[in-house]
Scaffold this motif. Structure first.
Motif, PDB file in Angstrom:
ATOM      1  N   LEU A  17       7.541  -6.519  -3.107  1.00  0.00           N
ATOM      2  CA  LEU A  17       6.801  -6.003  -2.094  1.00  0.00           C
ATOM      3  C   LEU A  17       8.202  -4.309  -1.042  1.00  0.00           C
ATOM      4  O   LEU A  17       7.724  -3.870  -0.961  1.00  0.00           O
ATOM      5  CB  LEU A  17       6.226  -5.946  -0.772  1.00  0.00           C
ATOM      6  CG  LEU A  17       4.952  -6.407  -1.716  1.00  0.00           C
ATOM      7  CD1 LEU A  17       3.821  -7.529  -0.557  1.00  0.00           C
ATOM      8  CD2 LEU A  17       3.904  -5.627  -2.754  1.00  0.00           C
ATOM      9  N   GLY A  18       9.201  -5.636  -0.817  1.00  0.00           N
ATOM     10  CA  GLY A  18       9.873  -4.863  -0.308  1.00  0.00           C
ATOM     11  C   GLY A  18      10.787  -3.311  -1.178  1.00  0.00           C
ATOM     12  O   GLY A  18      10.701  -2.304  -0.899  1.00  0.00           O
ATOM     13  N   ARG A  21       8.116  -0.452  -1.555  1.00  0.00           N
ATOM     14  CA  ARG A  21       7.798   0.058  -0.448  1.00  0.00           C
ATOM     15  C   ARG A  21       9.028   0.999  -0.534  1.00  0.00           C
ATOM     16  O   ARG A  21       8.688   2.310   0.360  1.00  0.00           O
ATOM     17  CB  ARG A  21       8.112  -0.767   0.794  1.00  0.00           C
ATOM     18  CG  ARG A  21       8.374  -0.277   2.022  1.00  0.00           C
ATOM     19  CD  ARG A  21       8.339  -0.988   3.430  1.00  0.00           C
ATOM     20  NE  ARG A  21       9.636  -1.365   2.852  1.00  0.00           N
ATOM     21  CZ  ARG A  21       9.456  -2.690   3.339  1.00  0.00           C
ATOM     22  NH1 ARG A  21       9.271  -3.944   4.524  1.00  0.00           N
ATOM     23  NH2 ARG A  21      11.486  -3.712   3.261  1.00  0.00           N
ATOM     24  N   ASP A  22       9.910   0.697  -1.349  1.00  0.00           N
ATOM     25  CA  ASP A  22      11.530   1.290  -0.700  1.00  0.00           C
ATOM     26  C   ASP A  22      11.101   2.374  -2.152  1.00  0.00           C
ATOM     27  O   ASP A  22      11.862   3.357  -1.236  1.00  0.00           O
ATOM     28  CB  ASP A  22      12.700   0.063  -1.175  1.00  0.00           C
ATOM     29  CG  ASP A  22      12.843  -0.549  -0.195  1.00  0.00           C
ATOM     30  OD1 ASP A  22      12.114  -0.219   1.183  1.00  0.00           O
ATOM     31  OD2 ASP A  22      13.952  -1.108  -0.255  1.00  0.00           O
ATOM     32  N   GLY A  24       8.349   3.379  -3.289  1.00  0.00           N
ATOM     33  CA  GLY A  24       7.084   4.141  -2.979  1.00  0.00           C
ATOM     34  C   GLY A  24       6.108   4.071  -3.695  1.00  0.00           C
ATOM     35  O   GLY A  24       5.331   4.344  -4.657  1.00  0.00           O
ATOM     36  N   ARG A  52       0.273  -8.422   2.735  1.00  0.00           N
ATOM     37  CA  ARG A  52      -0.636  -7.030   3.548  1.00  0.00           C
ATOM     38  C   ARG A  52       0.198  -6.138   4.568  1.00  0.00           C
ATOM     39  O   ARG A  52      -0.199  -5.815   5.503  1.00  0.00           O
ATOM     40  CB  ARG A  52      -1.599  -7.219   3.386  1.00  0.00           C
ATOM     41  CG  ARG A  52      -2.032  -7.144   2.248  1.00  0.00           C
ATOM     42  CD  ARG A  52      -3.452  -7.096   1.904  1.00  0.00           C
ATOM     43  NE  ARG A  52      -3.953  -6.099   0.442  1.00  0.00           N
ATOM     44  CZ  ARG A  52      -3.876  -7.673  -1.186  1.00  0.00           C
ATOM     45  NH1 ARG A  52      -5.358  -8.686  -0.427  1.00  0.00           N
ATOM     46  NH2 ARG A  52      -4.325  -6.752  -2.175  1.00  0.00           N
ATOM     47  N   PHE A  55       3.611  -6.188   4.748  1.00  0.00           N
ATOM     48  CA  PHE A  55       4.001  -4.804   4.304  1.00  0.00           C
ATOM     49  C   PHE A  55       3.648  -3.464   4.372  1.00  0.00           C
ATOM     50  O   PHE A  55       2.312  -3.416   3.444  1.00  0.00           O
ATOM     51  CB  PHE A  55       4.188  -4.814   2.812  1.00  0.00           C
ATOM     52  CG  PHE A  55       5.469  -5.376   2.658  1.00  0.00           C
ATOM     53  CD1 PHE A  55       6.870  -5.362   2.517  1.00  0.00           C
ATOM     54  CD2 PHE A  55       5.656  -6.955   2.630  1.00  0.00           C
ATOM     55  CE1 PHE A  55       7.695  -5.698   2.351  1.00  0.00           C
ATOM     56  CE2 PHE A  55       6.621  -8.161   2.457  1.00  0.00           C
ATOM     57  CZ  PHE A  55       8.526  -7.390   2.035  1.00  0.00           C
ATOM     58  N   THR A  58       2.177  -0.545   1.835  1.00  0.00           N
ATOM     59  CA  THR A  58       1.723  -0.595   0.358  1.00  0.00           C
ATOM     60  C   THR A  58       0.958  -1.464  -0.760  1.00  0.00           C
ATOM     61  O   THR A  58       0.939  -2.192   0.020  1.00  0.00           O
ATOM     62  CB  THR A  58       3.008  -2.011   0.337  1.00  0.00           C
ATOM     63  OG1 THR A  58       4.782  -1.627   1.348  1.00  0.00           O
ATOM     64  CG2 THR A  58       4.047  -1.929  -1.272  1.00  0.00           C
ATOM     65  N   GLU A  59       1.531  -0.491  -1.841  1.00  0.00           N
ATOM     66  CA  GLU A  59      -0.567  -0.614  -2.439  1.00  0.00           C
ATOM     67  C   GLU A  59       0.080  -1.220  -3.197  1.00  0.00           C
ATOM     68  O   GLU A  59       1.159  -1.699  -4.200  1.00  0.00           O
ATOM     69  CB  GLU A  59      -0.731   0.566  -2.889  1.00  0.00           C
ATOM     70  CG  GLU A  59      -1.739   1.415  -1.996  1.00  0.00           C
ATOM     71  CD  GLU A  59      -2.290   1.310  -1.396  1.00  0.00           C
ATOM     72  OE1 GLU A  59      -3.407   0.225  -1.964  1.00  0.00           O
ATOM     73  OE2 GLU A  59      -2.464   2.067  -0.512  1.00  0.00           O
TER      74      GLU A  59
END
Length: 150
Positions: A17-18, A21-22, A24, A52, A55, A58-59
């Motif tokens: 997830l990191g 997120r980074d 997108g 969730r 993050f 973040t989908e």
């Protein structure tokens, strides 16, 4: 949407997830094989809720693997899981899919061709390459299919 990423627990999930997120990007997480039977739906529901919270924005679609046990699917639904995979007979899968839909959940076939970051010598780089190659960016304010409201 990208290839599903199999995780073993929270540290794998945080890594994935990191990176998502980074970059997108939206991501599909898949539990360990058969995890509903030995970790339980409550564990998966708690894990995904925590992720969730950690993050936001973040989908993520988080699929709990129920192997071929219909009882595990039903227990996971009671625990609040909304994305489940089932490897049992098609006629049983059809019935479970109907029950899942009545709970606002979805039943998926077992994940194949998953990425397993812990097997990579450079997991972060491998995940970045995966997300860049297979996923389209998620436009701000929208959700990829199957992730709205999660």
């Amino acid at each position: 949407m990208t290839r599903p990423v199999r995780i073993r627990g929270i540290e794998d999930a945080r890594l994935v997830l990191g990176v998502a997120r980074d970059c997108g990007r939206a991501v599909v997480l898949v539990s360990p094989a058969g995890a509903a039977g030995y970790l339980g739906g409550g564990w998966w529901a708690a894990l995904t809720a925590l992720l969730r919270d950690e993050f936001p924005g973040t989908e993520v679609t988080a699929v709990l693997d129920c192997a071929d046990d219909p009882g595990h699917v039903l227990a996971a639904l009671r625990a609040g899981c909304t994305e489940l995979s089932f490897a049992g007979p098609p006629e049983v899968a059809a019935k479970l899919a109907d029950i899942a839909a009545q709970h606002g959940a979805r039943l998926h076939p077992p994940a194949t061709d998953t990425v397993e970051p812990w097997r990579e010598s450079r997991p972060r780089a491998a995940l970045r390459a995966l997300l860049a190659a297979f996923a389209e960016p998620t436009p701000p304010g929208t959700s990829p299919p199957g992730t709205a409201g999660r």
